[in-house]
Design a protein around this motif. Sequence first.
Motif, PDB file in Angstrom:
ATOM      1  N   ILE A  30      15.337   3.108   4.595  1.00 33.11           N
ATOM      2  CA  ILE A  30      14.444   4.033   3.898  1.00 33.11           C
ATOM      3  C   ILE A  30      13.131   3.296   3.637  1.00 33.11           C
ATOM      4  CG2 ILE A  30      14.114   5.452   1.845  1.00 33.11           C
ATOM      5  CD1 ILE A  30      17.192   5.352   1.472  1.00 33.11           C
ATOM      6  N   PRO A  31      12.057   3.682   4.292  1.00 32.64           N
ATOM      7  CA  PRO A  31      10.775   3.008   4.056  1.00 32.64           C
ATOM      8  C   PRO A  31      10.311   3.184   2.611  1.00 32.64           C
ATOM      9  CG  PRO A  31      10.694   4.342   6.058  1.00 32.64           C
ATOM     10  CD  PRO A  31      11.955   4.722   5.340  1.00 32.64           C
ATOM     11  N   CYS A  32       9.790   2.125   2.035  1.00 35.37           N
ATOM     12  CA  CYS A  32       9.242   2.203   0.672  1.00 35.37           C
ATOM     13  C   CYS A  32       7.761   2.582   0.737  1.00 35.37           C
ATOM     14  CB  CYS A  32       9.433   0.872  -0.049  1.00 35.37           C
ATOM     15  SG  CYS A  32      11.122   0.581  -0.583  1.00 35.37           S
ATOM     16  N   ASP A  33       7.508   3.773   1.239  1.00 36.73           N
ATOM     17  CA  ASP A  33       6.128   4.234   1.342  1.00 36.73           C
ATOM     18  C   ASP A  33       5.869   5.320   0.297  1.00 36.73           C
ATOM     19  OD1 ASP A  33       7.409   6.487   2.315  1.00 36.73           O
ATOM     20  OD2 ASP A  33       6.933   6.058   4.416  1.00 36.73           O
ATOM     21  N   PRO A  57      26.159   8.095   1.542  1.00 39.06           N
ATOM     22  CA  PRO A  57      26.078   6.635   1.390  1.00 39.06           C
ATOM     23  C   PRO A  57      26.172   6.173  -0.064  1.00 39.06           C
ATOM     24  CG  PRO A  57      24.413   7.414   2.933  1.00 39.06           C
ATOM     25  CD  PRO A  57      25.034   8.626   2.311  1.00 39.06           C
ATOM     26  N   ALA A  58      26.968   5.133  -0.288  1.00 40.23           N
ATOM     27  CA  ALA A  58      27.142   4.598  -1.640  1.00 40.23           C
ATOM     28  C   ALA A  58      25.973   3.730  -2.058  1.00 40.23           C
ATOM     29  CB  ALA A  58      28.441   3.803  -1.709  1.00 40.23           C
ATOM     30  N   ALA A  59      25.192   3.252  -1.094  1.00 40.40           N
ATOM     31  CA  ALA A  59      24.054   2.384  -1.398  1.00 40.40           C
ATOM     32  C   ALA A  59      22.859   2.777  -0.544  1.00 40.40           C
ATOM     33  CB  ALA A  59      24.423   0.923  -1.152  1.00 40.40           C
ATOM     34  N   PHE A  60      21.664   2.598  -1.097  1.00 42.50           N
ATOM     35  CA  PHE A  60      20.429   2.887  -0.375  1.00 42.50           C
ATOM     36  C   PHE A  60      19.892   1.600   0.238  1.00 42.50           C
ATOM     37  CE2 PHE A  60      19.719   6.268  -3.831  1.00 42.50           C
ATOM     38  CZ  PHE A  60      20.342   7.241  -3.068  1.00 42.50           C
ATOM     39  N   LYS A  61      19.515   1.641   1.523  1.00 41.07           N
ATOM     40  CA  LYS A  61      18.872   0.499   2.156  1.00 41.07           C
ATOM     41  C   LYS A  61      17.363   0.724   2.136  1.00 41.07           C
ATOM     42  CE  LYS A  61      20.462  -1.607   5.855  1.00 41.07           C
ATOM     43  NZ  LYS A  61      20.759  -2.023   7.261  1.00 41.07           N
ATOM     44  N   LEU A  62      16.672  -0.090   1.357  1.00 36.15           N
ATOM     45  CA  LEU A  62      15.234   0.056   1.212  1.00 36.15           C
ATOM     46  C   LEU A  62      14.512  -0.989   2.046  1.00 36.15           C
ATOM     47  CD1 LEU A  62      14.949   0.736  -2.634  1.00 36.15           C
ATOM     48  CD2 LEU A  62      15.292   2.351  -0.752  1.00 36.15           C
ATOM     49  N   GLU A  95       5.524  -4.407   3.703  1.00 33.97           N
ATOM     50  CA  GLU A  95       4.218  -4.925   3.299  1.00 33.97           C
ATOM     51  C   GLU A  95       4.145  -4.978   1.774  1.00 33.97           C
ATOM     52  OE1 GLU A  95       1.532  -2.227   5.115  1.00 33.97           O
ATOM     53  OE2 GLU A  95       1.990  -0.568   3.755  1.00 33.97           O
ATOM     54  N   GLU A  96       3.107  -5.629   1.261  1.00 37.35           N
ATOM     55  CA  GLU A  96       2.963  -5.831  -0.180  1.00 37.35           C
ATOM     56  C   GLU A  96       2.964  -4.502  -0.936  1.00 37.35           C
ATOM     57  OE1 GLU A  96       2.057  -8.722  -2.078  1.00 37.35           O
ATOM     58  OE2 GLU A  96       2.008 -10.221  -0.480  1.00 37.35           O
ATOM     59  N   GLU A  97       2.338  -3.494  -0.361  1.00 38.94           N
ATOM     60  CA  GLU A  97       2.249  -2.197  -1.034  1.00 38.94           C
ATOM     61  C   GLU A  97       3.635  -1.590  -1.256  1.00 38.94           C
ATOM     62  OE1 GLU A  97       0.332   0.642  -3.119  1.00 38.94           O
ATOM     63  OE2 GLU A  97      -0.583  -1.142  -2.222  1.00 38.94           O
ATOM     64  N   ASP A  98       4.599  -1.937  -0.386  1.00 40.15           N
ATOM     65  CA  ASP A  98       5.959  -1.413  -0.540  1.00 40.15           C
ATOM     66  C   ASP A  98       6.606  -1.925  -1.825  1.00 40.15           C
ATOM     67  OD1 ASP A  98       5.532  -0.209   1.870  1.00 40.15           O
ATOM     68  OD2 ASP A  98       6.832  -1.548   3.025  1.00 40.15           O
ATOM     69  N   VAL A  99       6.275  -3.149  -2.224  1.00 40.34           N
ATOM     70  CA  VAL A  99       6.822  -3.707  -3.463  1.00 40.34           C
ATOM     71  C   VAL A  99       6.294  -2.910  -4.655  1.00 40.34           C
ATOM     72  CG1 VAL A  99       6.987  -5.762  -4.907  1.00 40.34           C
ATOM     73  CG2 VAL A  99       7.014  -5.993  -2.408  1.00 40.34           C
ATOM     74  N   ILE A 100       5.016  -2.552  -4.612  1.00 43.86           N
ATOM     75  CA  ILE A 100       4.434  -1.724  -5.669  1.00 43.86           C
ATOM     76  C   ILE A 100       5.136  -0.368  -5.732  1.00 43.86           C
ATOM     77  CG2 ILE A 100       2.325  -0.592  -6.481  1.00 43.86           C
ATOM     78  CD1 ILE A 100       2.211  -3.596  -6.702  1.00 43.86           C
ATOM     79  N   THR A 101       5.352   0.225  -4.573  1.00 42.84           N
ATOM     80  CA  THR A 101       6.022   1.533  -4.518  1.00 42.84           C
ATOM     81  C   THR A 101       7.443   1.434  -5.064  1.00 42.84           C
ATOM     82  OG1 THR A 101       4.725   2.126  -2.562  1.00 42.84           O
ATOM     83  CG2 THR A 101       6.688   3.439  -3.007  1.00 42.84           C
ATOM     84  N   LEU A 102       8.138   0.347  -4.721  1.00 44.98           N
ATOM     85  CA  LEU A 102       9.493   0.142  -5.242  1.00 44.98           C
ATOM     86  C   LEU A 102       9.473   0.104  -6.763  1.00 44.98           C
ATOM     87  CD1 LEU A 102      12.496  -0.611  -5.008  1.00 44.98           C
ATOM     88  CD2 LEU A 102      11.783  -2.998  -4.729  1.00 44.98           C
ATOM     89  N   GLU A 103       8.542  -0.669  -7.336  1.00 43.84           N
ATOM     90  CA  GLU A 103       8.496  -0.777  -8.795  1.00 43.84           C
ATOM     91  C   GLU A 103       8.154   0.569  -9.436  1.00 43.84           C
ATOM     92  OE1 GLU A 103       6.694  -3.683 -12.290  1.00 43.84           O
ATOM     93  OE2 GLU A 103       6.037  -3.930 -10.214  1.00 43.84           O
ATOM     94  N   GLU A 104       7.274   1.336  -8.814  1.00 39.71           N
ATOM     95  CA  GLU A 104       6.898   2.638  -9.354  1.00 39.71           C
ATOM     96  C   GLU A 104       8.081   3.605  -9.378  1.00 39.71           C
ATOM     97  OE1 GLU A 104       2.183   3.087  -8.102  1.00 39.71           O
ATOM     98  OE2 GLU A 104       3.752   3.701  -6.695  1.00 39.71           O
ATOM     99  N   VAL A 144      21.400  -0.852  -4.329  1.00 40.94           N
ATOM    100  CA  VAL A 144      20.320  -0.957  -3.352  1.00 40.94           C
ATOM    101  C   VAL A 144      20.545  -2.157  -2.447  1.00 40.94           C
ATOM    102  CG1 VAL A 144      17.889  -1.643  -3.151  1.00 40.94           C
ATOM    103  CG2 VAL A 144      18.527   0.261  -4.616  1.00 40.94           C
ATOM    104  N   CYS A 145      20.368  -1.935  -1.146  1.00 42.89           N
ATOM    105  CA  CYS A 145      20.339  -3.011  -0.158  1.00 42.89           C
ATOM    106  C   CYS A 145      18.876  -3.211   0.223  1.00 42.89           C
ATOM    107  CB  CYS A 145      21.183  -2.631   1.059  1.00 42.89           C
ATOM    108  SG  CYS A 145      21.155  -3.844   2.396  1.00 42.89           S
ATOM    109  N   LEU A 146      18.348  -4.381  -0.069  1.00 46.20           N
ATOM    110  CA  LEU A 146      16.955  -4.676   0.250  1.00 46.20           C
ATOM    111  C   LEU A 146      16.867  -5.419   1.577  1.00 46.20           C
ATOM    112  CD1 LEU A 146      15.559  -5.856  -3.216  1.00 46.20           C
ATOM    113  CD2 LEU A 146      15.034  -3.722  -2.034  1.00 46.20           C
ATOM    114  N   CYS A 147      15.938  -5.025   2.406  1.00 47.31           N
ATOM    115  CA  CYS A 147      15.746  -5.753   3.660  1.00 47.31           C
ATOM    116  C   CYS A 147      14.261  -5.918   3.936  1.00 47.31           C
ATOM    117  CB  CYS A 147      16.454  -5.054   4.832  1.00 47.31           C
ATOM    118  SG  CYS A 147      15.930  -3.365   5.150  1.00 47.31           S
ATOM    119  N   ALA A 148      13.917  -7.119   4.371  1.00 46.82           N
ATOM    120  CA  ALA A 148      12.537  -7.443   4.716  1.00 46.82           C
ATOM    121  C   ALA A 148      12.569  -8.575   5.720  1.00 46.82           C
ATOM    122  CB  ALA A 148      11.749  -7.853   3.476  1.00 46.82           C
ATOM    123  N   GLN A 149      11.687  -8.513   6.683  1.00 47.24           N
ATOM    124  CA  GLN A 149      11.636  -9.569   7.689  1.00 47.24           C
ATOM    125  C   GLN A 149      11.106 -10.869   7.087  1.00 47.24           C
ATOM    126  OE1 GLN A 149       9.395  -8.529  11.184  1.00 47.24           O
ATOM    127  NE2 GLN A 149      10.246 -10.194  12.392  1.00 47.24           N
TER     128      GLN A 149
END
Length: 342
Positions: free
Chosen positions: A251-254, A269-274, A278-287, A296-301
């Motif tokens: 799920i893109p954090c856009d 699904p029992a868990a969301f894969k977020l 990019e940096e803006e995605d972290v802001i969107t996650l916090e919002e 939540v399953c977090l994934c980032a390259q």
Amino acid sequence: MEPIPLSGGQLILTNPDDHTLLARDPSLIGGALAHDLDTLQKMRMTCPEVPVGLSAACPPLPEDRDVPLCERYIRTCRAAFKPFVQEQPAFYYLHGAENFRALRAAVLAMTDLSGAALMAELPVDADGRMEDGTDVLAAVAVLQRIGVSTIILTAEESQDLTDALRIIAPYARVSLGVRCPAVWLLRDMELPNVELFVPLPHERARRLADLVRTRPHGRTVIPREVDDVALVSDGRDAHFIDWTTGISDEIPCDHELDERLIELEDEAPAAFKLLIEEEEDVITLEENLYMITRPVCLCAQSPELLEKALRVYAGLALYDGTWEQEERILKYFTEKYGLICM
């Protein structure tokens, strides 16, 4: 069930003059807690036989609650705690956090600065929740995985304290304690698995001493649950998952994250894969933290981006191997942020 190796119940001293309790019954005293740097030095002289810690009040949250809030507050905590670090107390006692996210951020700030042991004060309300609605079990699940070795519960009502302890006792993997009026102990209230007693700021340890001595003979011990499932938190509520739990597609954090989370509420699904790209995605996650109601399953390259997301996510994130990270990095994320590798 696996037995819990509990102590017989110990007391924390909070006044340099309480050293007479040490001479009378050394086994009763688990440590000493100073409320400021001057008292820390005095207690080191009067109570050299026990570890002496320092009380650290969590700073107020900024009036401006706009994101990015978490990292700003962590910086505020680091600035407040930094003067304490050079004194090298045996442990820190974090207290006074306005809500659970603030308490978690304060823990991260302190572990940024020091490797000393941490005790955290956790206020509980009715229904086993904190004032901000955070489930006490979810709070314990996070704190015990991010460096807190002892959790001290407080409450306005004695029954709220008992109820919260019944909820968390089977799943706590750290020491549990209470900070409550001495008169509550006179009622022989049930305090399951409590090992440590901290006097209230206006009370002396000697008021608690005789009451604590007599408790081990009739106290309640709740067996620990076997670890065949993982206890995780979404930042507000607790969840139990196994190692084959279903995880959603990425799920893109856009800017459409909130809409996607609403659409997925009724799906399996029992868990969301977020996905953090990019940096803006972290802001969107916090919002949108308030929208997250599942693990939540977090994934980032990038490990740097993954760490930024881990710092703002108030729960315990899962990692399923997407964009494989180095083992040493995963070990660091596990120890620092409680990351759960599936």
